[in-house]
Design a protein around this motif. Sequence first.
Motif, PDB file in Angstrom:
ATOM      1  N   GLY A 139       0.486  -1.654  -0.299  1.00  0.00           N
ATOM      2  CA  GLY A 139       0.063  -0.128   0.374  1.00  0.00           C
ATOM      3  C   GLY A 139       1.479   1.334   0.024  1.00  0.00           C
ATOM      4  O   GLY A 139       2.217   1.164  -0.355  1.00  0.00           O
ATOM      5  N   SER A 145      -4.741   3.742   2.218  1.00  0.00           N
ATOM      6  CA  SER A 145      -4.889   2.945   1.373  1.00  0.00           C
ATOM      7  C   SER A 145      -5.565   1.955   1.512  1.00  0.00           C
ATOM      8  O   SER A 145      -5.534   0.664   0.378  1.00  0.00           O
ATOM      9  CB  SER A 145      -3.268   2.946   0.571  1.00  0.00           C
ATOM     10  OG  SER A 145      -2.138   2.769   2.087  1.00  0.00           O
ATOM     11  N   CYS A 162      -2.108  -7.265   2.203  1.00  0.00           N
ATOM     12  CA  CYS A 162      -1.573  -6.287   1.926  1.00  0.00           C
ATOM     13  C   CYS A 162      -0.798  -5.497   3.389  1.00  0.00           C
ATOM     14  O   CYS A 162      -1.399  -6.369   4.557  1.00  0.00           O
ATOM     15  CB  CYS A 162      -2.410  -5.601   1.347  1.00  0.00           C
ATOM     16  SG  CYS A 162      -2.427  -3.837   0.951  1.00  0.00           S
TER      17      CYS A 162
END
Length: 436
Positions: A139, A145, A162
């Motif tokens: 991210g 994000s 992520c």
Amino acid sequence: MTQSTIKAYRAAILDSLGDPAELGIPESYRYFEDGLLVVDNGQISALGNATDLLKDLPADIDVTEYKDALITPGFIDTHIHYPQTGMIASYGEQLLDWLENYTFPAEHKFIDPAHAEEVSDIFLTELLRNGTTTALVFGTVHPQSVDAFFSCAEKRNLRMICGKVMMDRNAPETLTDTAESGYEESKALIERWHGKGRLHYAVTPRFAPTSTPEQLTAAGQLLQEYDGLYMHTHLSENKNEIEWVKELFPEQNGYLDVYDHHNLLGERSVFAHGVHLCDDECKRLAETDSAIAFCPTSNLFLGSGLFNLPKMEQHKIKVGLGTDVGAGTSFSILQTINEAYKVMQLQGEKLNPFKSLYLATLGGAKALQLDEQVGNLEPGSEADFVVLDYNSTPLMGYRMAQAKSLEERLFVMMTLGDDRAVKETFAMGQSVFKRD
């Protein structure tokens, strides 16, 4: 299993059983010229010859047949930056200048949650269009994000990993956190997303030069506090970068030792690149069961160097493929394999197509400790798979007509193939992309 949840897919079917470097080529794969993949409630329930399996299925089961096509496991991308989607194909720099001139300005925009949501959707659509069903994803420094990315991945029921970038020095002020805020923001994201559905969290210091020792210590603390976290960063990509690390951490014995000193190596630690590793570093990666993401298109595009895959095999280091968008120039794992072959050729080595298949699927899953869920088509695993079209372009179709073996067809697919070769992509048994 209830009949209403069963679906079957008929085509040529191929998956990896293990690393050809360890098993030998013939023992490393499983192939059915006329195969059937049976899916029940998102999982693979049977795999085999179509004529054998169809006899035991109810006559009214929905069977989708693909002509001139190959079913493989969904591709796995072990290193990619979703915020860099909009700056792919940026001209003319090597790593450190490229970060300054292109990456940081692009990532600043992710302070806006709406922008993050828009790019997440574009990014995931592009992955699926290219047959990639699982990825280890950067991210930005902004928690929003990661929220946007995970929200979008959750809606599509994808197995994705992520993390929020941790970066407290040597970057624009608008993109830095602190050791404390990076820890607290990461912790909140972990508790919100890690283990939710098919989602996993990766502690993500960008790379050693942009984190203070205090922040790297905090990253190591997070890994100790929560089970099953990933650690995702960069390592030994560029020679100037390596020299910079030596200047910033003179007390450590090289780049990898910076991470090792802060307890960042382990079975779920994935280091992107590893282009310039010495034997001692390779030995330590193997000892800790850490993994390397081989990113050939990025390494060539930024002029970083040639990854030594045989050296990693010699040390028995886990290796997966990474597109490394946006330094990488394609979301396509097929194109990434194409470039990997050339990287090996430049070093006087060959990359067999069955090894490429392994790296793109089961090897990536093993690098991510996900091989019991994804990476092959073993009954009981999650039904993430891709249908590849042998006639996706006129040239592909013509060349395939000349091919005399499975190995040759596979090599042609991996050399000429790109997003156009992906006919359909499935995640948990559901079609998530279908080419018109």
